[in-house]
Design an enzyme around this catalytic site. Structure first.
Site, PDB file in Angstrom:
ATOM      1  CG  HIS A  44     -41.614   9.465 -63.043  1.00 31.97           C
ATOM      2  ND1 HIS A  44     -42.595   9.526 -62.098  1.00 31.97           N
ATOM      3  CD2 HIS A  44     -40.470   9.178 -62.372  1.00 31.97           C
ATOM      4  CE1 HIS A  44     -42.073   9.306 -60.909  1.00 31.97           C
ATOM      5  NE2 HIS A  44     -40.782   9.085 -61.051  1.00 31.97           N
TER       6      HIS A  44
ATOM      7  CG  HIS B 246     -25.345 -11.304 -65.533  1.00 32.28           C
ATOM      8  ND1 HIS B 246     -25.315 -10.009 -66.012  1.00 32.28           N
ATOM      9  CD2 HIS B 246     -25.154 -12.094 -66.618  1.00 32.28           C
ATOM     10  CE1 HIS B 246     -25.112 -10.018 -67.324  1.00 32.28           C
ATOM     11  NE2 HIS B 246     -25.022 -11.271 -67.714  1.00 32.28           N
TER      12      HIS B 246
END
Length: 129
Positions: free
Chosen positions: A20, A96
């Site tokens: 998780h 980006h």
């Protein structure tokens, strides 16, 4: 031998180790990958396997609670942006440069043969219960 699902033993093993909150970066062949994360390089030739094929295979195997892509994908690669929006509702966007800066914290990087700029997405693993 497995009958279905992901057959690549390196990728199947890496996916089984995820927990998780772990991040998986699915990237094109041109994404710079710094030392650190485990890398499964699936690139065979330009475009093979495609980003879409790899993403679909991973989404069939993983529980994803969040995803992040580069905001530039929306203007530079609208087809890829549409694919991401369709498969990952609630997709978040960062620059980006930010996506590249986050790469070292990924637990796993899966490199595709994709040659489309900005065909990259970070998936945050969830739990199945």
């Amino acid at each position: 031998m497995k009958r279905s699902g992901i057959l690549n033993r390196h990728l199947a093993g890496a996916l089984a180790e995820l927990g998780h909150g772990d991040e998986v970066l699915v990237c094109d062949a041109g994404m710079p990958i710094p030392p650190g994360p485990r890398v499964v390089d699936l690139a065979f030739t330009a475009g093979v396997p495609s980003f879409a094929e790899v993403l679909d295979g991973l989404l069939a195997e993983l529980v994803v609670e969040g995803a992040t892509a580069a905001e530039e994908v929306r203007t530079v690669a609208p087809a890829t942006a549409g694919l991401l929006a369709e498969r990952l509702p609630g997709l978040a966007y960062v620059s980006h440069e930010e996506l590249k800066a986050r790469t070292p914290r990924a637990r796993l990087v899966v490199r595709t043969g994709e040659a489309t700029p900005y065909a990259n997405v970070s998936l945050r693993c969830g739990v199945f219960f």
